[in-house]
Design a protein around this motif. Structure first.
Motif, PDB file in Angstrom:
ATOM      1  N   LYS A 131       8.374  66.150  28.817  1.00 28.69           N
ATOM      2  CA  LYS A 131       9.220  67.264  29.193  1.00 28.69           C
ATOM      3  C   LYS A 131       8.581  68.568  28.705  1.00 28.69           C
ATOM      4  CE  LYS A 131      13.332  64.373  28.583  1.00 28.69           C
ATOM      5  NZ  LYS A 131      14.652  64.226  27.907  1.00 28.69           N
ATOM      6  N   PRO A 132       8.935  69.684  29.315  1.00 29.36           N
ATOM      7  CA  PRO A 132       8.377  70.958  28.844  1.00 29.36           C
ATOM      8  C   PRO A 132       8.620  71.183  27.345  1.00 29.36           C
ATOM      9  CG  PRO A 132       9.407  71.252  30.970  1.00 29.36           C
ATOM     10  CD  PRO A 132       9.727  69.848  30.541  1.00 29.36           C
ATOM     11  N   GLU A 133       9.740  70.705  26.831  1.00 29.70           N
ATOM     12  CA  GLU A 133      10.039  70.900  25.411  1.00 29.70           C
ATOM     13  C   GLU A 133       9.184  70.027  24.496  1.00 29.70           C
ATOM     14  OE1 GLU A 133      12.210  70.216  27.890  1.00 29.70           O
ATOM     15  OE2 GLU A 133      13.800  68.836  27.202  1.00 29.70           O
ATOM     16  N   ASP A 134       8.387  69.129  25.059  1.00 28.15           N
ATOM     17  CA  ASP A 134       7.423  68.365  24.263  1.00 28.15           C
ATOM     18  C   ASP A 134       6.133  69.151  24.014  1.00 28.15           C
ATOM     19  OD1 ASP A 134       8.425  65.489  26.157  1.00 28.15           O
ATOM     20  OD2 ASP A 134       9.000  65.964  24.085  1.00 28.15           O
ATOM     21  N   THR A 135       6.006  70.289  24.669  1.00 24.13           N
ATOM     22  CA  THR A 135       4.818  71.108  24.506  1.00 24.13           C
ATOM     23  C   THR A 135       4.692  71.570  23.054  1.00 24.13           C
ATOM     24  OG1 THR A 135       4.831  71.860  26.805  1.00 24.13           O
ATOM     25  CG2 THR A 135       3.713  73.278  25.180  1.00 24.13           C
ATOM     26  N   ALA A 136       3.547  71.260  22.447  1.00 14.64           N
ATOM     27  CA  ALA A 136       3.334  71.574  21.034  1.00 14.64           C
ATOM     28  C   ALA A 136       1.915  71.171  20.643  1.00 14.64           C
ATOM     29  CB  ALA A 136       4.326  70.818  20.157  1.00 14.64           C
ATOM     30  N   VAL A 137       1.545  71.550  19.448  1.00 16.17           N
ATOM     31  CA  VAL A 137       0.346  70.989  18.833  1.00 16.17           C
ATOM     32  C   VAL A 137       0.782  69.763  18.039  1.00 16.17           C
ATOM     33  CG1 VAL A 137      -1.556  71.354  17.222  1.00 16.17           C
ATOM     34  CG2 VAL A 137      -0.807  73.224  18.711  1.00 16.17           C
ATOM     35  N   TYR A 138       0.127  68.640  18.295  1.00 20.26           N
ATOM     36  CA  TYR A 138       0.478  67.380  17.659  1.00 20.26           C
ATOM     37  C   TYR A 138      -0.522  67.075  16.538  1.00 20.26           C
ATOM     38  CZ  TYR A 138       3.988  66.368  21.177  1.00 20.26           C
ATOM     39  OH  TYR A 138       5.124  66.412  21.963  1.00 20.26           O
ATOM     40  N   TYR A 139       0.022  66.687  15.394  1.00 18.63           N
ATOM     41  CA  TYR A 139      -0.786  66.426  14.208  1.00 18.63           C
ATOM     42  C   TYR A 139      -0.629  64.972  13.758  1.00 18.63           C
ATOM     43  CZ  TYR A 139      -0.956  71.515  13.735  1.00 18.63           C
ATOM     44  OH  TYR A 139      -1.145  72.854  13.955  1.00 18.63           O
ATOM     45  N   CYS A 140      -1.746  64.352  13.474  1.00 14.65           N
ATOM     46  CA  CYS A 140      -1.733  63.034  12.856  1.00 14.65           C
ATOM     47  C   CYS A 140      -1.517  63.208  11.354  1.00 14.65           C
ATOM     48  CB  CYS A 140      -3.061  62.330  13.127  1.00 14.65           C
ATOM     49  SG  CYS A 140      -3.165  60.662  12.456  1.00 14.65           S
ATOM     50  N   TYR A 141      -0.839  62.255  10.759  1.00 12.60           N
ATOM     51  CA  TYR A 141      -0.392  62.371   9.371  1.00 12.60           C
ATOM     52  C   TYR A 141      -0.558  61.011   8.689  1.00 12.60           C
ATOM     53  CZ  TYR A 141       3.605  61.848   6.085  1.00 12.60           C
ATOM     54  OH  TYR A 141       4.417  61.553   5.035  1.00 12.60           O
ATOM     55  N   ALA A 142      -0.980  61.052   7.432  1.00 13.84           N
ATOM     56  CA  ALA A 142      -1.098  59.824   6.664  1.00 13.84           C
ATOM     57  C   ALA A 142      -0.731  60.119   5.217  1.00 13.84           C
ATOM     58  CB  ALA A 142      -2.514  59.270   6.751  1.00 13.84           C
ATOM     59  N   ARG A 143       0.022  59.211   4.624  1.00 17.07           N
ATOM     60  CA  ARG A 143       0.441  59.409   3.233  1.00 17.07           C
ATOM     61  C   ARG A 143       0.240  58.127   2.428  1.00 17.07           C
ATOM     62  NH1 ARG A 143       5.075  58.254   0.730  1.00 17.07           N
ATOM     63  NH2 ARG A 143       6.249  57.987   2.660  1.00 17.07           N
ATOM     64  N   VAL A 144      -0.305  58.302   1.223  1.00 19.19           N
ATOM     65  CA  VAL A 144      -0.374  57.218   0.256  1.00 19.19           C
ATOM     66  C   VAL A 144       0.107  57.783  -1.060  1.00 19.19           C
ATOM     67  CG1 VAL A 144      -2.847  57.654  -0.125  1.00 19.19           C
ATOM     68  CG2 VAL A 144      -1.832  55.497  -0.882  1.00 19.19           C
ATOM     69  N   ALA A 145       1.126  57.185  -1.628  1.00 19.06           N
ATOM     70  CA  ALA A 145       1.785  57.704  -2.835  1.00 19.06           C
ATOM     71  C   ALA A 145       2.177  59.160  -2.559  1.00 19.06           C
ATOM     72  CB  ALA A 145       0.875  57.545  -4.029  1.00 19.06           C
ATOM     73  N   SER A 146       1.709  60.100  -3.377  1.00 16.98           N
ATOM     74  CA  SER A 146       2.073  61.505  -3.186  1.00 16.98           C
ATOM     75  C   SER A 146       1.021  62.295  -2.420  1.00 16.98           C
ATOM     76  CB  SER A 146       2.319  62.165  -4.545  1.00 16.98           C
ATOM     77  OG  SER A 146       1.139  62.117  -5.320  1.00 16.98           O
ATOM     78  N   ARG A 147      -0.011  61.625  -1.962  1.00 11.67           N
ATOM     79  CA  ARG A 147      -1.095  62.312  -1.282  1.00 11.67           C
ATOM     80  C   ARG A 147      -0.915  62.246   0.227  1.00 11.67           C
ATOM     81  NH1 ARG A 147      -6.414  59.727  -3.078  1.00 11.67           N
ATOM     82  NH2 ARG A 147      -5.098  57.892  -3.350  1.00 11.67           N
ATOM     83  N   THR A 148      -0.969  63.422   0.851  1.00 10.69           N
ATOM     84  CA  THR A 148      -0.777  63.546   2.292  1.00 10.69           C
ATOM     85  C   THR A 148      -2.026  64.122   2.936  1.00 10.69           C
ATOM     86  OG1 THR A 148       1.584  63.933   1.991  1.00 10.69           O
ATOM     87  CG2 THR A 148       0.630  64.585   4.092  1.00 10.69           C
ATOM     88  N   SER A 149      -2.404  63.563   4.066  1.00  5.72           N
ATOM     89  CA  SER A 149      -3.548  64.057   4.825  1.00  5.72           C
ATOM     90  C   SER A 149      -3.100  64.382   6.234  1.00  5.72           C
ATOM     91  CB  SER A 149      -4.671  63.018   4.866  1.00  5.72           C
ATOM     92  OG  SER A 149      -5.122  62.694   3.566  1.00  5.72           O
ATOM     93  N   TRP A 150      -3.716  65.401   6.817  1.00  5.03           N
ATOM     94  CA  TRP A 150      -3.395  65.843   8.171  1.00  5.03           C
ATOM     95  C   TRP A 150      -4.655  65.945   9.012  1.00  5.03           C
ATOM     96  CZ3 TRP A 150       1.646  66.506   9.615  1.00  5.03           C
ATOM     97  CH2 TRP A 150       2.584  66.652   8.592  1.00  5.03           C
ATOM     98  N   GLY A 151      -4.499  65.666  10.299  1.00  7.61           N
ATOM     99  CA  GLY A 151      -5.559  65.947  11.235  1.00  7.61           C
ATOM    100  C   GLY A 151      -5.571  67.428  11.573  1.00  7.61           C
ATOM    101  N   GLN A 152      -6.517  67.805  12.423  1.00  6.51           N
ATOM    102  CA  GLN A 152      -6.670  69.224  12.753  1.00  6.51           C
ATOM    103  C   GLN A 152      -5.683  69.667  13.831  1.00  6.51           C
ATOM    104  OE1 GLN A 152      -8.550  66.832  13.902  1.00  6.51           O
ATOM    105  NE2 GLN A 152      -8.864  67.213  16.094  1.00  6.51           N
ATOM    106  N   GLY A 153      -5.043  68.734  14.477  1.00  4.60           N
ATOM    107  CA  GLY A 153      -4.070  69.046  15.521  1.00  4.60           C
ATOM    108  C   GLY A 153      -4.694  69.051  16.898  1.00  4.60           C
ATOM    109  N   ILE A 154      -3.878  68.668  17.893  1.00  5.25           N
ATOM    110  CA  ILE A 154      -4.352  68.643  19.267  1.00  5.25           C
ATOM    111  C   ILE A 154      -3.209  69.124  20.162  1.00  5.25           C
ATOM    112  CG2 ILE A 154      -3.690  66.220  19.660  1.00  5.25           C
ATOM    113  CD1 ILE A 154      -6.399  66.005  21.230  1.00  5.25           C
ATOM    114  N   PRO A 155      -3.495  70.029  21.095  1.00  3.49           N
ATOM    115  CA  PRO A 155      -2.420  70.568  21.927  1.00  3.49           C
ATOM    116  C   PRO A 155      -2.026  69.631  23.060  1.00  3.49           C
ATOM    117  CG  PRO A 155      -4.473  71.662  22.452  1.00  3.49           C
ATOM    118  CD  PRO A 155      -4.768  70.743  21.310  1.00  3.49           C
ATOM    119  N   VAL A 156      -0.736  69.593  23.313  1.00  2.00           N
ATOM    120  CA  VAL A 156      -0.154  68.891  24.447  1.00  2.00           C
ATOM    121  C   VAL A 156       0.732  69.881  25.182  1.00  2.00           C
ATOM    122  CG1 VAL A 156       1.479  67.091  25.138  1.00  2.00           C
ATOM    123  CG2 VAL A 156      -0.227  66.621  23.359  1.00  2.00           C
ATOM    124  N   THR A 157       0.510  70.006  26.480  1.00  2.00           N
ATOM    125  CA  THR A 157       1.296  70.918  27.297  1.00  2.00           C
ATOM    126  C   THR A 157       1.858  70.172  28.493  1.00  2.00           C
ATOM    127  OG1 THR A 157      -0.133  72.778  26.682  1.00  2.00           O
ATOM    128  CG2 THR A 157       1.291  73.071  28.600  1.00  2.00           C
TER     129      THR A 157
END
Length: 115
Positions: A86-112
């Motif tokens: 849907k148009p409201e799904d338009t955003a930059v999407y980020y991959c995420y991973a967490r182990v204990a208190s440590r969080t990692s993120w991807g650089q993001g990828i746009p979806v339109t």
């Protein structure tokens, strides 16, 4: 340091489908949870879907029934199949991973999703 690399974004017409992939530099079962977040222009980042080490999934209400998160341990990858976009799904999407208190993120990828 964990590296997460997203792929598969782009432009799609409303009602169409896209599949996002996130490749990890580490064994994905090392993480307590992995998933996808998104951030639309002018809005805060929000959770889209997550999967924990036991395979339990969680989805935002807005994407339930349309999006599916999955994983492939051998390929060290998680995917997000997005259907009926849907148009409201338009955003930059980020991959995420967490182990204990440590969080990692991807650089993001746009979806339109637009006609």
């Amino acid at each position: 340091q964990v590296q997460l690399v997203e792929s598969g974004g782009g432009l799609v017409q409303p009602g169409g489908s896209l599949k996002l992939s996130c490749s990890s530099s580490e064994n994905i079962f090392f993480f307590n949870v992995m998933g996808w977040y998104r951030q639309a222009p002018g809005k805060e980042r929000e959770m889209v879907a997550t999967i924990n080490v036991g395979g339990v999934t969680n989805y935002a209400d807005s994407v339930k029934g349309r999006f599916t998160i999955s994983r492939d341990g051998a390929k060290k990858r998680i995917d997000l199949q997005m259907n009926n976009l849907k148009p409201e799904d338009t955003a930059v999407y980020y991959c995420y991973a967490r182990v204990a208190s440590r969080t990692s993120w991807g650089q993001g990828i746009p979806v339109t999703a637009a006609s």
